[in-house]
Design an enzyme around this catalytic site. Structure first.
Site, PDB file in Angstrom:
ATOM      1  N   MET A  24     -11.580   7.255   8.132  1.00 21.91           N
ATOM      2  CA  MET A  24     -12.029   5.915   7.734  1.00 21.91           C
ATOM      3  C   MET A  24     -13.549   5.917   7.742  1.00 21.91           C
ATOM      4  O   MET A  24     -14.188   5.944   8.796  1.00 21.91           O
ATOM      5  CB  MET A  24     -11.455   4.848   8.672  1.00 21.91           C
ATOM      6  N   GLN A  77     -13.070  16.329   5.028  1.00 16.75           N
ATOM      7  CA  GLN A  77     -12.648  15.773   3.739  1.00 16.75           C
ATOM      8  C   GLN A  77     -13.810  15.678   2.755  1.00 16.75           C
ATOM      9  O   GLN A  77     -14.892  15.203   3.096  1.00 16.75           O
ATOM     10  CB  GLN A  77     -12.037  14.386   3.926  1.00 16.75           C
ATOM     11  N   CYS A 107      -9.743   7.400  -2.588  1.00 14.60           N
ATOM     12  CA  CYS A 107     -10.678   6.302  -2.338  1.00 14.60           C
ATOM     13  C   CYS A 107     -10.800   5.385  -3.563  1.00 14.60           C
ATOM     14  O   CYS A 107     -11.100   5.845  -4.666  1.00 14.60           O
ATOM     15  CB  CYS A 107     -12.056   6.833  -1.961  1.00 14.60           C
ATOM     16  N   LYS A 146      -5.330  14.354  -0.135  1.00 13.33           N
ATOM     17  CA  LYS A 146      -4.929  12.995   0.267  1.00 13.33           C
ATOM     18  C   LYS A 146      -5.058  12.098  -0.948  1.00 13.33           C
ATOM     19  O   LYS A 146      -6.117  12.052  -1.577  1.00 13.33           O
ATOM     20  CB  LYS A 146      -5.806  12.493   1.414  1.00 13.33           C
ATOM     21  N   ASP A 209       0.162   1.388   6.463  1.00 16.70           N
ATOM     22  CA  ASP A 209       0.718   0.223   7.156  1.00 16.70           C
ATOM     23  C   ASP A 209       1.553   0.552   8.389  1.00 16.70           C
ATOM     24  O   ASP A 209       2.349  -0.293   8.805  1.00 16.70           O
ATOM     25  CB  ASP A 209       1.569  -0.635   6.190  1.00 16.70           C
ATOM     26  N   GLY A 231      -3.917   4.664  10.582  1.00 15.21           N
ATOM     27  CA  GLY A 231      -5.287   4.252  10.290  1.00 15.21           C
ATOM     28  C   GLY A 231      -5.668   2.972  10.992  1.00 15.21           C
ATOM     29  O   GLY A 231      -5.887   2.938  12.206  1.00 15.21           O
ATOM     30  N   ARG A 232      -5.718   1.885  10.227  1.00 13.60           N
ATOM     31  CA  ARG A 232      -6.315   0.636  10.709  1.00 13.60           C
ATOM     32  C   ARG A 232      -5.690   0.119  12.006  1.00 13.60           C
ATOM     33  O   ARG A 232      -6.403  -0.437  12.842  1.00 13.60           O
ATOM     34  CB  ARG A 232      -6.216  -0.428   9.605  1.00 13.60           C
TER      35      ARG A 232
HETATM   36  C1  LIG Z   1     -12.794   1.250   6.487  1.00 15.94           C
HETATM   37  C2  LIG Z   1     -11.921   2.291   5.842  1.00 15.94           C
HETATM   38  C3  LIG Z   1     -12.501   3.471   5.418  1.00 15.94           C
HETATM   39  C4  LIG Z   1     -11.702   4.463   4.825  1.00 15.94           C
HETATM   40  N1  LIG Z   1     -12.284   5.663   4.486  1.00 15.94           N
HETATM   41  C5  LIG Z   1     -11.489   6.668   4.015  1.00 15.94           C
HETATM   42  C6  LIG Z   1     -12.027   7.965   3.790  1.00 15.94           C
HETATM   43  O1  LIG Z   1     -13.196   8.254   4.063  1.00 15.94           O
HETATM   44  N2  LIG Z   1     -11.178   8.903   3.290  1.00 15.94           N
HETATM   45  C7  LIG Z   1      -9.853   8.643   3.016  1.00 15.94           C
HETATM   46  O2  LIG Z   1      -9.120   9.519   2.572  1.00 15.94           O
HETATM   47  N3  LIG Z   1      -9.337   7.419   3.232  1.00 15.94           N
HETATM   48  C8  LIG Z   1     -10.106   6.451   3.741  1.00 15.94           C
HETATM   49  N4  LIG Z   1      -9.540   5.240   4.034  1.00 15.94           N
HETATM   50  C9  LIG Z   1      -8.093   5.051   3.847  1.00 15.94           C
HETATM   51  C10 LIG Z   1      -7.317   5.427   5.134  1.00 15.94           C
HETATM   52  O3  LIG Z   1      -7.479   6.797   5.432  1.00 15.94           O
HETATM   53  C11 LIG Z   1      -5.808   5.126   4.975  1.00 15.94           C
HETATM   54  O4  LIG Z   1      -5.315   5.871   3.902  1.00 15.94           O
HETATM   55  C12 LIG Z   1      -5.534   3.640   4.719  1.00 15.94           C
HETATM   56  O5  LIG Z   1      -6.292   2.823   5.595  1.00 15.94           O
HETATM   57  C13 LIG Z   1      -4.052   3.325   4.868  1.00 15.94           C
HETATM   58  O6  LIG Z   1      -3.590   3.613   6.157  1.00 15.94           O
HETATM   59  P1  LIG Z   1      -3.389   2.443   7.270  1.00 15.94           P
HETATM   60  O7  LIG Z   1      -2.531   1.382   6.630  1.00 15.94           O
HETATM   61  O8  LIG Z   1      -2.695   3.135   8.424  1.00 15.94           O
HETATM   62  O9  LIG Z   1      -4.748   1.935   7.609  1.00 15.94           O
HETATM   63  C14 LIG Z   1     -10.317   4.240   4.620  1.00 15.94           C
HETATM   64  C15 LIG Z   1      -9.762   3.032   5.035  1.00 15.94           C
HETATM   65  C16 LIG Z   1     -10.533   2.067   5.648  1.00 15.94           C
HETATM   66  C17 LIG Z   1      -9.876   0.789   6.106  1.00 15.94           C
END
Ligand SMILES: Cc1cc2nc3c(=O)[nH]c(=O)nc-3n(C[C@H](O)[C@H](O)[C@H](O)COP(=O)(O)O)c2cc1C
Length: 333
Positions: A24, A77, A107, A146, A209, A231-232
Site C-alpha cells: 500500500m 514491486q 494500480c 499482481k 475485502d 490490505g486495508r
Molecule cells: C493506500 C493504498 C495504496 C496502495 N498501493 C498499492 C501498491 O503500491 N501496489 C499494489 O499492488 N497495490 C496497492 N494497493 C492495493 C492493495 O494492495 C490491495 O490490492 C487493495 O487494497 C485490496 O485489498 P484490501 O481490500 O485487503 O485492502 C493500495 C491500496 C491502498 C488502499
C-alpha cells in the site's frame, strides 16, 4: 496442532504462512512492514516503485526498495509500461536483495495510468506478456504479477493476461477482484478469483475485502487459492494478521484486541517511526495511522481532529497515552 493450509510455493520459495501483506503506497513502508511482520505474515511486498525512477537512481526511490532484515522472503514491486525499462529495474532490485520481483498491473491511480502503467497495462495484454517475459529474462528469482480483473467491467482480461504471464514464466499471480474503473467501489468478486485458480497451474493469491479472520479462511477455502493477501483491514489492527495466522497454524484465533491494546501498539508504531524516519517525517505520516488505530474508539472524531494539528511526537504520544488512561478508567468504572 496440524496446519490447516499448505505453504504458498513461489518458485523455489516456500512461504509460510500463505499470508501476504498487501503493498500500500504511502502506508506500508519498511518500518510498517517490519512492525507487522511478527504478527504472522509469510510475505511482505514493498510499495510499488516506478521502473523509470529506479533506473534514474533517485534517493527516495532507492529508499523505497530497502527492506528490513526480517523481511525474508521479501518481494519488491515494480510498475511501468516499457518491457526493457522494467527488465533493467528488475535486475537492479534483484541486485539490491529482492527475493521475488512483483509486477504491478493493478494500480488504478491516474498518475500511474496516464503513462500506461499499473492497471492501464491491462488494456494491452500483448504488452503485459512482453513485460513479464522481459522481467523473467532479467532476473534469477521468481517473478510474480499482481493484477485487477481488467480495465472495465466489459473487458475482463484477467484470465487471458494471467495465462500469458504464466506462459512467460511468472511464478504466481495475485488477483484483486475489482476492475480498474471500480477503484475501491463495490466489492471484490471472489468468484473471479476462484475462476482464475481453476484456470492456472501456478499459485494464485486472492485479494480484496478480507476483513475478518474466519471469513478470510472461508474465502481461501471456497476459492481454492494458494494464499491470501490482506490490505486495508490490517491498518490500525495488525491483530487480524495474527488471527488468520492462528487459524492457518491450526489454533483458535486469538481474541480481538481491546481499544487500549490497539492504542498501546499505536505508541510502539509511533516511536519506531520517529526512530527510523526522524520526527519531521514521522509526525505527518503517523496522522493517518493514528486515525486508523482510533477507529471505533469512543470520542475518536474529536481526537483525530486534534491529532491532525499536533506537530510534535511527544505531544501526540502524550495524547494517545491520556486516551488509554481514559479508556481504562471507563472500563474499571
Ligand atoms: C493506500 C493504498 C495504496 C496502495 N498501493 C498499492 C501498491 O503500491 N501496489 C499494489 O499492488 N497495490 C496497492 N494497493 C492495493 C492493495 O494492495 C490491495 O490490492 C487493495 O487494497 C485490496 O485489498 P484490501 O481490500 O485487503 O485492502 C493500495 C491500496 C491502498 C488502499
Amino acid at each position: 496442532m496440524p496446519r490447516t493450509v499448505a505453504p504458498l510455493q513461489i518458485g523455489p520459495i516456500a512461504v509460510w504462512p500463505p499470508l501476504v501483506l498487501a503493498p500500500m503506497s504511502g502506508v506500508t513502508n519498511r518500518t510498517m512492514r517490519a512492525l507487522y511482520k511478527p504478527f504472522g505474515l509469510g510475505l511482505t511486498v514493498t510499495e510499488f516503485v516506478s521502473s523509470n525512477a529506479l533506473t534514474y537512481g533517485s534517493k527516495r526511490t532507492l529508499e523505497m526498495i530497502d527492506r528490513h532484515p526480517s523481511e525474508r522472503p521479501g518481494s519488491t514491486q515494480l510498475w511501468g509500461d516499457d518491457p526493457a525499462t522494467m527488465a533493467r529495474a528488475a535486475a537492479l532490485v534483484r541486485e539490491c536483495g529482492a527475493d521475488i520481483v512483483d509486477i504491478n498491473f493493478g494500480c488504478p491511480a491516474p498518475k500511474v495510468t496516464k503513462t500506461n502503467g499499473g492497471s492501464a497495462c491491462l488494456r494491452d495484454p500483448d504488452r503485459c506478456e512482453a513485460i513479464v517475459r522481459a522481467v523473467v529474462g532479467a532476473v534469477d528469482c521468481p517473478v510474480t504479477v499482481k493484477m485487477r480483473l481488467g480495465w472495465t467491467e466489459s473487458d475482463l482480461v484477467y484470465l487471458d493476461v494471467a495465462t500469458r504471464a504464466q506462459a512467460a514464466g511468472a511464478a504466481a499471480v495475485t488477483l484483486h477482484a475489482r476492475t480498474a474503473k471500480q477503484f475501491y467501489r463495490g466489492s471484490a468478486d471472489w468468484r473471479h478469483i476462484a475462476a482464475l485458480k481453476r484456470h492456472l497451474d501456478i499459485p494464485v493469491i486472492g485479494n480484496g475485502d478480507l476483513a475478518e479472520a474466519h471469513a478470510a479462511m472461508r474465502s481461501m477455502r471456497e476459492s481454492g487459492v494458494d494464499g491470501i493477501m490482506l490490505g486495508r483491514a490490517t491498518l490500525g489492527n495488525p491483530w487480524l494478521i495474527a488471527q488468520v495466522a492462528d487459524l492457518m497454524e491450526g489454533r483458535s484465533a486469538r481474541p480481538d484486541p481491546t481499544p487500549a491494546d490497539r492504542l498501546r501498539y499505536c505508541i510502539v508504531h509511533y516511536r519506531t517511526m520517529v526512530e527510523e524516519l526522524g520526527e519531521r517525517r514521522a509526525v505527518p505520516q503517523m496522522r493517518k495511522h493514528v486515525a486508523l488505530y482510533l477507529k471505533g474508539i469512543a470520542g475518536a472524531a474529536a481526537l483525530r481532529e486534534r491529532m491532525m494539528r499536533i506537530e510534535s511526537a511527544a505531544e501526540a504520544i502524550d495524547t494517545i497515552d491520556a486516551t488509554i488512561e481514559r479508556l481504562e478508567n471507563a472500563r474499571a468504572a
